[in-house]
Design a protein around this motif. Structure first.
Motif, PDB file in Angstrom:
ATOM      1  N   ASN A   1     -12.723  44.709  23.236  1.00  0.00           N
ATOM      2  CA  ASN A   1     -13.014  43.319  22.921  1.00  0.00           C
ATOM      3  C   ASN A   1     -12.008  42.816  21.874  1.00  0.00           C
ATOM      4  OD1 ASN A   1     -13.923  44.320  20.375  1.00  0.00           O
ATOM      5  ND2 ASN A   1     -15.989  44.598  21.219  1.00  0.00           N
ATOM      6  N   PHE A   2     -12.142  41.560  21.529  1.00  0.00           N
ATOM      7  CA  PHE A   2     -11.192  40.936  20.603  1.00  0.00           C
ATOM      8  C   PHE A   2     -11.162  41.644  19.257  1.00  0.00           C
ATOM      9  CE2 PHE A   2     -10.670  37.754  17.146  1.00  0.00           C
ATOM     10  CZ  PHE A   2      -9.308  37.527  17.308  1.00  0.00           C
ATOM     11  N   THR A   3     -12.330  41.997  18.723  1.00  0.00           N
ATOM     12  CA  THR A   3     -12.388  42.626  17.399  1.00  0.00           C
ATOM     13  C   THR A   3     -11.649  43.958  17.384  1.00  0.00           C
ATOM     14  OG1 THR A   3     -14.524  41.574  16.951  1.00  0.00           O
ATOM     15  CG2 THR A   3     -13.905  43.453  15.574  1.00  0.00           C
ATOM     16  N   GLY A   4     -11.903  44.801  18.373  1.00  0.00           N
ATOM     17  CA  GLY A   4     -11.245  46.099  18.440  1.00  0.00           C
ATOM     18  C   GLY A   4      -9.741  45.972  18.594  1.00  0.00           C
ATOM     19  N   LEU A   5      -9.313  45.080  19.469  1.00  0.00           N
ATOM     20  CA  LEU A   5      -7.877  44.865  19.663  1.00  0.00           C
ATOM     21  C   LEU A   5      -7.228  44.319  18.401  1.00  0.00           C
ATOM     22  CD1 LEU A   5      -7.949  43.253  23.240  1.00  0.00           C
ATOM     23  CD2 LEU A   5      -6.981  45.491  22.645  1.00  0.00           C
ATOM     24  N   LEU A   6      -7.940  43.425  17.708  1.00  0.00           N
ATOM     25  CA  LEU A   6      -7.396  42.821  16.491  1.00  0.00           C
ATOM     26  C   LEU A   6      -7.173  43.876  15.405  1.00  0.00           C
ATOM     27  CD1 LEU A   6      -6.724  39.936  15.303  1.00  0.00           C
ATOM     28  CD2 LEU A   6      -8.941  40.095  14.157  1.00  0.00           C
ATOM     29  N   VAL A   7      -8.108  44.788  15.240  1.00  0.00           N
ATOM     30  CA  VAL A   7      -7.978  45.842  14.228  1.00  0.00           C
ATOM     31  C   VAL A   7      -6.788  46.747  14.551  1.00  0.00           C
ATOM     32  CG1 VAL A   7      -9.071  47.890  13.250  1.00  0.00           C
ATOM     33  CG2 VAL A   7     -10.409  45.808  13.577  1.00  0.00           C
ATOM     34  N   CYS A   8      -6.662  47.139  15.813  1.00  0.00           N
ATOM     35  CA  CYS A   8      -5.536  47.993  16.217  1.00  0.00           C
ATOM     36  C   CYS A   8      -4.206  47.296  15.988  1.00  0.00           C
ATOM     37  CB  CYS A   8      -5.679  48.386  17.678  1.00  0.00           C
ATOM     38  SG  CYS A   8      -7.029  49.529  18.026  1.00  0.00           S
ATOM     39  N   ARG A   9      -4.138  46.032  16.343  1.00  0.00           N
ATOM     40  CA  ARG A   9      -2.884  45.280  16.165  1.00  0.00           C
ATOM     41  C   ARG A   9      -2.588  45.067  14.682  1.00  0.00           C
ATOM     42  NH1 ARG A   9       0.918  44.109  19.940  1.00  0.00           N
ATOM     43  NH2 ARG A   9       1.164  41.984  19.153  1.00  0.00           N
ATOM     44  N   LEU A  10      -3.631  44.940  13.871  1.00  0.00           N
ATOM     45  CA  LEU A  10      -3.457  44.796  12.429  1.00  0.00           C
ATOM     46  C   LEU A  10      -2.776  46.033  11.841  1.00  0.00           C
ATOM     47  CD1 LEU A  10      -4.152  43.134   9.812  1.00  0.00           C
ATOM     48  CD2 LEU A  10      -6.240  44.498   9.691  1.00  0.00           C
ATOM     49  N   PHE A  11      -3.257  47.216  12.224  1.00  0.00           N
ATOM     50  CA  PHE A  11      -2.645  48.449  11.720  1.00  0.00           C
ATOM     51  C   PHE A  11      -1.247  48.657  12.307  1.00  0.00           C
ATOM     52  CE2 PHE A  11      -6.998  49.531  10.467  1.00  0.00           C
ATOM     53  CZ  PHE A  11      -6.758  50.068   9.207  1.00  0.00           C
ATOM     54  N   LEU A  12      -1.064  48.248  13.545  1.00  0.00           N
ATOM     55  CA  LEU A  12       0.277  48.325  14.150  1.00  0.00           C
ATOM     56  C   LEU A  12       1.272  47.523  13.323  1.00  0.00           C
ATOM     57  CD1 LEU A  12       1.970  49.247  16.666  1.00  0.00           C
ATOM     58  CD2 LEU A  12       1.407  47.031  17.672  1.00  0.00           C
ATOM     59  N   GLY A  13       0.889  46.307  12.952  1.00  0.00           N
ATOM     60  CA  GLY A  13       1.762  45.460  12.145  1.00  0.00           C
ATOM     61  C   GLY A  13       1.993  46.013  10.755  1.00  0.00           C
ATOM     62  N   LEU A  14       0.936  46.569  10.160  1.00  0.00           N
ATOM     63  CA  LEU A  14       1.033  47.120   8.812  1.00  0.00           C
ATOM     64  C   LEU A  14       2.048  48.258   8.756  1.00  0.00           C
ATOM     65  CD1 LEU A  14      -0.176  47.036   5.926  1.00  0.00           C
ATOM     66  CD2 LEU A  14      -1.824  48.770   6.703  1.00  0.00           C
ATOM     67  N   PHE A  15       2.011  49.146   9.741  1.00  0.00           N
ATOM     68  CA  PHE A  15       2.911  50.300   9.716  1.00  0.00           C
ATOM     69  C   PHE A  15       4.317  49.948  10.201  1.00  0.00           C
ATOM     70  CE2 PHE A  15      -1.297  52.606  10.311  1.00  0.00           C
ATOM     71  CZ  PHE A  15      -1.397  52.911   8.963  1.00  0.00           C
ATOM     72  N   GLU A  16       4.447  48.881  10.976  1.00  0.00           N
ATOM     73  CA  GLU A  16       5.778  48.438  11.396  1.00  0.00           C
ATOM     74  C   GLU A  16       6.461  47.581  10.340  1.00  0.00           C
ATOM     75  OE1 GLU A  16       5.476  46.408  15.114  1.00  0.00           O
ATOM     76  OE2 GLU A  16       5.491  48.244  16.299  1.00  0.00           O
ATOM     77  N   ALA A  17       5.736  47.220   9.283  1.00  0.00           N
ATOM     78  CA  ALA A  17       6.234  46.258   8.300  1.00  0.00           C
ATOM     79  C   ALA A  17       7.520  46.715   7.615  1.00  0.00           C
ATOM     80  CB  ALA A  17       5.155  45.986   7.241  1.00  0.00           C
ATOM     81  N   GLY A  18       7.722  48.025   7.493  1.00  0.00           N
ATOM     82  CA  GLY A  18       8.894  48.515   6.768  1.00  0.00           C
ATOM     83  C   GLY A  18      10.133  48.690   7.606  1.00  0.00           C
ATOM     84  N   VAL A  19      10.046  48.506   8.917  1.00  0.00           N
ATOM     85  CA  VAL A  19      11.169  48.845   9.787  1.00  0.00           C
ATOM     86  C   VAL A  19      12.373  47.938   9.564  1.00  0.00           C
ATOM     87  CG1 VAL A  19      11.957  49.037  12.177  1.00  0.00           C
ATOM     88  CG2 VAL A  19       9.719  49.919  11.528  1.00  0.00           C
ATOM     89  N   ALA A  20      12.213  46.640   9.734  1.00  0.00           N
ATOM     90  CA  ALA A  20      13.359  45.734   9.582  1.00  0.00           C
ATOM     91  C   ALA A  20      13.947  45.759   8.169  1.00  0.00           C
ATOM     92  CB  ALA A  20      12.974  44.312   9.985  1.00  0.00           C
ATOM     93  N   PRO A  21      13.120  45.686   7.092  1.00  0.00           N
ATOM     94  CA  PRO A  21      13.702  45.801   5.746  1.00  0.00           C
ATOM     95  C   PRO A  21      14.433  47.123   5.529  1.00  0.00           C
ATOM     96  CG  PRO A  21      11.485  44.918   5.610  1.00  0.00           C
ATOM     97  CD  PRO A  21      11.678  45.373   7.021  1.00  0.00           C
TER      98      PRO A  21
END
Length: 532
Positions: free
Chosen positions: A144-164
């Motif tokens: 559902n939306f909530t589960g997908l949102l949490v997974c995508r949130l952590f995906l973004g959090l851990f990808e945050a350092g790549v470009a910098p």
């Protein structure tokens, strides 16, 4: 005195280490330990070391960014194979699944900037690659939306350092002349992703499983590949030229000396609040941030809704995935072509202005062309014209990286740009909604306006950089130096003429790289030359 390499290069800079302040940059320590040697950069040793750097560093960097782009694109691919319907996404929920990745990255940037100064870069990247791979691998469990949102949130959090981290890597390993092509190479992985990812998704979409839907297989497949690749990053990506296992003896010294003309340092670990203040007060920081926000709004919208836009031209899911491949090819050509042109011209602003024109034309076409079967071909042409825009982002990063010095200031400036990029990518998908299909008028109209604004921002930045160069010129003149200097970091390394007695002509009496490893900012170092 022992020489490293042949004598008499134009870019010859004899190392003069400020031994009294070795904490400024670890490169100073390495050079001080080689105080009995004369480090001379020549075409031969420069080429040899550059080839090693490209061979050992670039493949790992390209692999990381390919997987990051692929993992973020899984949402768009999955939308074509029933994700929206199966998880009952309505209104802006699908838009927020695209935006939340960048929202998490935005919030994480202050911590990322600090971590990039204090932590070993290679190991830092290995850990975050592992963690975002795990985040993607568990997404099939979300229904559902909530589960997908949490997974995508952590995906973004851990990808945050790549470009910098990649900006830091580029400044750490390559001369300013070499940076646009290397930055363009890793960012061009977005194009490769659209080609390879589309083919893989096309194949995965034909898999019939009793327990997993095609979009769930997409999440699991790409997530597990990322987890495995994190092991490669841990063992093969060094933390800096100073610790690189593939650089031995004089090659390590040459790798450091190559970067002297950049006047940007190599590897400092001291966090300096004075640099933070300067980055905050520097107008060019905010102009680049404004550019990054402006290009990221359309980027976020189109990357999230691109396949849905094509599907609404009248194609089925499998046709849509295959038609996304030319989008990737255009991205690849625009990114690498723009990097090559910027290197050849030694200018980035004219290339950026040129790359902004095709997306303007594409947006105008999509806003005015009819949406019926007779217009499929021109609609696709318009979509592919817009796909030139990915060539803009790496050049903005490269332009900023080439004009910023000081270890902490570099990280803070990159963080500001990435925050702006994340903010744009949060807003971008929310300018499109599934309810506005097939026209997506609001999103396309806003994208058109922003591409026009970009051109004005380029002009403003060039004007400001000219002012800064003139200011440095007056400072040098008051100090008894040359008012006008040649920026050797933008030139090829060439052999110079010698005097009649065979001695090298000293072409660098002004010692433009004297403060290169003192961790001075671009404002503090009067020898720093700003590039347009």
């Amino acid at each position: 005195m022992e020489d490293i390499g042949v004598k008499a290069p134009t870019d010859h800079v004899e190392s003069k280490v400020n031994v009294g302040d070795l904490k400024n940059d670890r490169a100073n320590k390495i050079l001080s330990e080689a105080a009995g040697q004369r480090i001379v950069l020549t075409p031969e040793n420069n080429s040899r070391v550059l080839k090693k750097i490209d061979l050992y560093i670039l493949p790992v960097v390209l692999g990381i960014y390919f997987l990051q782009a692929l993992d973020k694109a899984t949402l768009a691919y999955s939308s074509v194979f029933g994700l929206v319907e199966d998880t009952n996404l309505v209104g802006h929920e699908y838009s927020w699944l695209g935006a939340v990745v960048y929202l998490a990255q935005l919030v994480a940037q202050p911590l990322i900037a600090y971590a990039l100064v204090k932590l070993p870069l290679g190991k830092f990247l290995a850990v975050i690659v592992l963690l975002w791979g795990v985040s993607l691998s568990v997404m099939p469990a979300a229904h559902n939306f909530t589960g997908l949102l949490v997974c995508r949130l952590f995906l973004g959090l851990f990808e945050a350092g790549v470009a910098p981290a990649f900006i830091a890597l580029t400044q750490m390993w390559w001369r300013r002349r070499e940076q646009p092509v290397r930055l363009g190479a890793w960012y061009a992985m977005n194009g490769i992703t659209n080609i390879v990812g589309s083919l893989l998704t096309y194949g995965i979409g034909h898999i019939h499983s009793s327990s997993l839907r095609p979009y769930q297989i997409i999440f699991l497949f790409f997530g597990l590949i990322t987890v495995v690749f994190s092991v490669v990053v841990w063992f093969f990506l060094p933390d800096s030229p100073i610790t690189a296992h593939f650089l031995k003896g004089e090659d390590k010294l040459v790798a450091i000396e190559r970067l002297r003309a950049n006047n940007q340092g190599v590897d400092g670990t001291e966090w300096k609040w004075a640099h933070v203040k300067e980055a905050t007060l520097d107008i060019k920081t905010w102009l680049w941030a404004a550019m990054m926000f402006t290009i990221s709004v359309p980027s976020g919208g189109i990357s999230t809704f691109g396949p849905l836009i094509v599907k609404n031209f009248g194609f089925d899911p499998f046709e849509t995935i295959l038609l996304n491949m030319p989008f990737g090819a255009v991205q690849l050509i625009a990114t690498m072509g723009g990097a090559w042109a910027a290197t050849a011209l030694k200018l980035k602003s004219p290339v950026l202005a040129f790359l902004s024109l095709p997306p303007i034309a594409g947006c105008v076409m999509l806003l005015h062309l009819p949406r019926d079967a007779s217009a499929k071909a021109p609609l696709l042409v318009a979509y592919y014209l817009i796909s030139v825009y990915p060539g803009i982002t790496p050049l903005i990063y490269s332009w900023s990286a080439a004009n910023t010095a000081g270890e902490t200031k570099k990280k803070v400036t990159t963080g500001a740009l990435f925050i702006a990029q994340c903010a744009g990518n949060v807003l971008g998908p929310n300018l499109y909604t599934t309810g506005e299909a097939p026209l997506y008028h609001r999103g396309l109209l806003s994208n058109l306006a922003l591409f026009v604004v970009l051109i004005g921002l380029y002009a403003a930045q060039v004007f400001y950089l000219i002012i800064l160069n003139k200011k440095h010129g007056r400072t040098r003149e008051n100090m008894g130096k040359r008012a006008v200097l040649v920026d050797k970091s933008m030139n090829r390394v060439q052999a110079a003429a010698t005097t009649t007695d065979g001695a090298a002509e000293d072409q660098d009496e002004d010692m433009t790289g004297h403060h290169a490893f003192d961790d001075k900012t671009d404002w503090e170092n009067e020898d720093f030359i700003f590039v347009y």
